[in-house]
Design a protein around this motif. Structure first.
Motif, PDB file in Angstrom:
ATOM      1  N   VAL A 155       0.538  -1.342   0.443  1.00  0.00           N
ATOM      2  CA  VAL A 155       0.544   0.217   0.136  1.00  0.00           C
ATOM      3  C   VAL A 155       1.033   1.140   0.399  1.00  0.00           C
ATOM      4  N   ARG A 156       1.638   1.011   0.540  1.00  0.00           N
ATOM      5  CA  ARG A 156       2.959   2.537   0.864  1.00  0.00           C
ATOM      6  C   ARG A 156       3.916   2.563  -0.719  1.00  0.00           C
ATOM      7  N   SER A 157       3.718   1.886  -1.421  1.00  0.00           N
ATOM      8  CA  SER A 157       4.240   1.909  -2.725  1.00  0.00           C
ATOM      9  C   SER A 157       6.137   0.785  -2.938  1.00  0.00           C
ATOM     10  N   TYR A 158       5.763   0.371  -1.970  1.00  0.00           N
ATOM     11  CA  TYR A 158       7.082  -0.835  -1.714  1.00  0.00           C
ATOM     12  C   TYR A 158       6.818  -1.595  -2.952  1.00  0.00           C
ATOM     13  N   THR A 159       8.863  -2.088  -3.190  1.00  0.00           N
ATOM     14  CA  THR A 159       8.726  -3.432  -4.279  1.00  0.00           C
ATOM     15  C   THR A 159       9.459  -4.001  -2.917  1.00  0.00           C
ATOM     16  N   ARG A 160       9.378  -5.686  -3.242  1.00  0.00           N
ATOM     17  CA  ARG A 160       9.973  -6.600  -2.805  1.00  0.00           C
ATOM     18  C   ARG A 160      10.151  -7.841  -3.820  1.00  0.00           C
ATOM     19  N   ALA A 161      11.732  -8.253  -3.002  1.00  0.00           N
ATOM     20  CA  ALA A 161      12.124  -8.973  -4.066  1.00  0.00           C
ATOM     21  C   ALA A 161      12.287 -10.325  -2.752  1.00  0.00           C
ATOM     22  N   ARG A 162      12.271 -11.045  -3.105  1.00  0.00           N
ATOM     23  CA  ARG A 162      11.923 -12.781  -1.944  1.00  0.00           C
ATOM     24  C   ARG A 162      13.453 -13.620  -1.910  1.00  0.00           C
ATOM     25  N   THR A 163      13.988 -14.295  -1.257  1.00  0.00           N
ATOM     26  CA  THR A 163      14.331 -15.509  -1.502  1.00  0.00           C
ATOM     27  C   THR A 163      13.275 -16.981  -1.546  1.00  0.00           C
ATOM     28  N   GLY A 164      12.128 -16.617  -1.439  1.00  0.00           N
ATOM     29  CA  GLY A 164      11.413 -18.298  -1.392  1.00  0.00           C
ATOM     30  C   GLY A 164       9.946 -17.368  -2.481  1.00  0.00           C
ATOM     31  N   ILE A 165       9.156 -19.103  -2.593  1.00  0.00           N
ATOM     32  CA  ILE A 165       7.980 -18.459  -3.209  1.00  0.00           C
ATOM     33  C   ILE A 165       7.047 -19.337  -1.851  1.00  0.00           C
ATOM     34  N   PHE A 166       5.875 -19.813  -3.117  1.00  0.00           N
ATOM     35  CA  PHE A 166       4.797 -19.157  -2.591  1.00  0.00           C
ATOM     36  C   PHE A 166       4.721 -19.185  -0.903  1.00  0.00           C
ATOM     37  N   ARG A 167       4.083 -19.888  -0.104  1.00  0.00           N
ATOM     38  CA  ARG A 167       3.902 -19.414   1.593  1.00  0.00           C
ATOM     39  C   ARG A 167       5.426 -19.018   2.467  1.00  0.00           C
ATOM     40  N   TYR A 168       5.294 -17.869   2.989  1.00  0.00           N
ATOM     41  CA  TYR A 168       6.277 -17.121   3.418  1.00  0.00           C
ATOM     42  C   TYR A 168       6.755 -18.894   5.195  1.00  0.00           C
ATOM     43  N   ARG A 169       8.075 -19.034   4.525  1.00  0.00           N
ATOM     44  CA  ARG A 169       8.130 -20.582   5.537  1.00  0.00           C
ATOM     45  C   ARG A 169       9.996 -19.627   6.730  1.00  0.00           C
ATOM     46  N   PRO A 170       9.740 -19.792   7.701  1.00  0.00           N
ATOM     47  CA  PRO A 170      10.799 -19.400   8.555  1.00  0.00           C
ATOM     48  C   PRO A 170      12.584 -19.152   7.473  1.00  0.00           C
ATOM     49  N   TRP A 171      13.125 -18.652   8.079  1.00  0.00           N
ATOM     50  CA  TRP A 171      14.140 -18.012   7.443  1.00  0.00           C
ATOM     51  C   TRP A 171      14.378 -17.172   6.055  1.00  0.00           C
ATOM     52  N   GLU A 172      13.199 -17.022   6.048  1.00  0.00           N
ATOM     53  CA  GLU A 172      13.299 -16.114   4.780  1.00  0.00           C
ATOM     54  C   GLU A 172      13.328 -14.581   4.834  1.00  0.00           C
ATOM     55  N   ARG A 173      13.811 -14.032   3.641  1.00  0.00           N
ATOM     56  CA  ARG A 173      14.798 -13.429   3.858  1.00  0.00           C
ATOM     57  C   ARG A 173      13.443 -12.322   2.214  1.00  0.00           C
ATOM     58  N   ILE A 174      13.804 -11.341   3.251  1.00  0.00           N
ATOM     59  CA  ILE A 174      12.487 -10.457   2.081  1.00  0.00           C
ATOM     60  C   ILE A 174      13.368  -8.886   1.635  1.00  0.00           C
ATOM     61  N   LEU A 175      13.545  -8.477   0.335  1.00  0.00           N
ATOM     62  CA  LEU A 175      13.905  -7.054   1.020  1.00  0.00           C
ATOM     63  C   LEU A 175      12.680  -5.653   0.259  1.00  0.00           C
ATOM     64  N   LEU A 176      12.629  -4.744   0.902  1.00  0.00           N
ATOM     65  CA  LEU A 176      11.607  -4.180   0.350  1.00  0.00           C
ATOM     66  C   LEU A 176      12.296  -2.581   0.216  1.00  0.00           C
ATOM     67  N   THR A 177      11.920  -2.447  -1.360  1.00  0.00           N
ATOM     68  CA  THR A 177      12.494  -0.712  -1.553  1.00  0.00           C
ATOM     69  C   THR A 177      11.351   0.349  -2.027  1.00  0.00           C
TER      70      THR A 177
END
Length: 210
Positions: A155-177
C-alpha cells in the motif's frame, strides 16, 4: 530506504504433520522460545544499522545467526501472531489447525488472541514509523506478521524481492524498497543504485543531475 524482513527461524522438524489441540497450542510457544539454530547461510552485513526484532528468544537468535553487526532492539509491534486451537477434540493436520485459526482471525478474532484487523493495525503503525524515519533497517518477525507487514508495504508503494516462493517460511528474507528507487525499464526492475540496462542507467544519471 531499504527494509529487510527476516522470518523468525524455526528448529528443524519442530512442526508435526498432525497433532492434537494441546500440541498445536504448545507449538506456537516452542517456535518462539526454542533456539532455532544452527544456520549456515551467509550473514547479511549490517555494520551499525538498526535491527528491530520480535520480543522473543527465537527472534533474537535469528538476528544473531542472520545479520552481521548492527544494534538489536526488541519492538513490541513485532510480537508474534499467536494461534489458538479451534477445537479441543481429535488430531488434525497442521495445515487445518493453521487454516482454521486464520479464518477465525479474518472473521474478527473469535477464538484467537487477535483479529486480522488488529494485526494489520500494528503492522501499519510500524510501517508508518519506519517511513517517517527514512532509515535502513532489518526486521525479524514471524511468518504471519510478515504477511501483514508486506501488505502494508505494498500500500505504501514498496516493491519486494523474496528468497522463497509461495507460502512464507522460517528463515526467509525479503527486501523492501520504494518503487521510485527502481528502473522499471525491463522485467528485472533493477535498483537505480545498480542499473543493469540502458534505460536504467539513463534514469539513474538524470536522477543524479536533479
Amino acid at each position: 530506504m531499504k527494509i529487510w524482513i527476516i522470518c523468525t527461524g524455526e528448529k528443524e522438524n519442530l512442526s508435526p504433520s498432525r497433532c492434537g489441540a494441546s500440541a498445536f497450542e504448545d507449538l506456537s510457544r516452542r517456535a518462539q522460545e526454542e533456539d532455532p539454530g544452527p544456520r549456515q547461510e551467509k550473514k547479511l552485513p549490517w555494520e551499525n544499522g538498526q535491527i528491530l526484532i520480535a520480543p522473543t528468544p527465537a527472534a533474537r537468535r535469528t538476528a544473531e545467526l542472520c545479520v552481521e553487526g548492527g544494534k538489536i532492539t526488541e519492538e513490541a509491534l513485532l510480537a508474534p501472531v499467536l494461534a489458538k486451537p479451534w477445537t479441543d477434540r481429535g488430531e488434525h493436520p497442521l495445515w487445518l489447525w493453521r487454516g482454521m485459526a486464520g479464518l477465525q482471525r479474518r472473521l474478527g478474532g473469535k477464538g484467537q488472541p487477535e483479529s486480522r484487523r488488529e494485526i494489520a493495525a500494528r503492522a501499519e503503525k510500524l510501517m508508518a514509523r519506519l517511513d517517517e524515519a527514512e532509515k535502513d533497517c532489518v526486521l525479524v518477525a514471524d511468518c504471519l506478521l510478515t504477511e501483514e507487514l508486506l501488505d502494508r508495504a505494498r500500500v505504501r508503494s514498496y516493491t519486494r524481492a523474496r528468497t522463497g516462493i509461495f507460502r512464507y517460511r522460517p528463515w526467509e528474507r525479503i527486501l523492501l524498497t520504494k518503487r521510485d528507487l527502481h528502473c522499471g525499464g525491463c522485467q528485472h526492475n533493477c535498483l537505480l543504485s545498480a542499473p543493469g540496462c540502458g534505460v536504467g542507467k539513463d534514469k539513474a544519471a538524470r536522477q543524479k543531475k536533479n
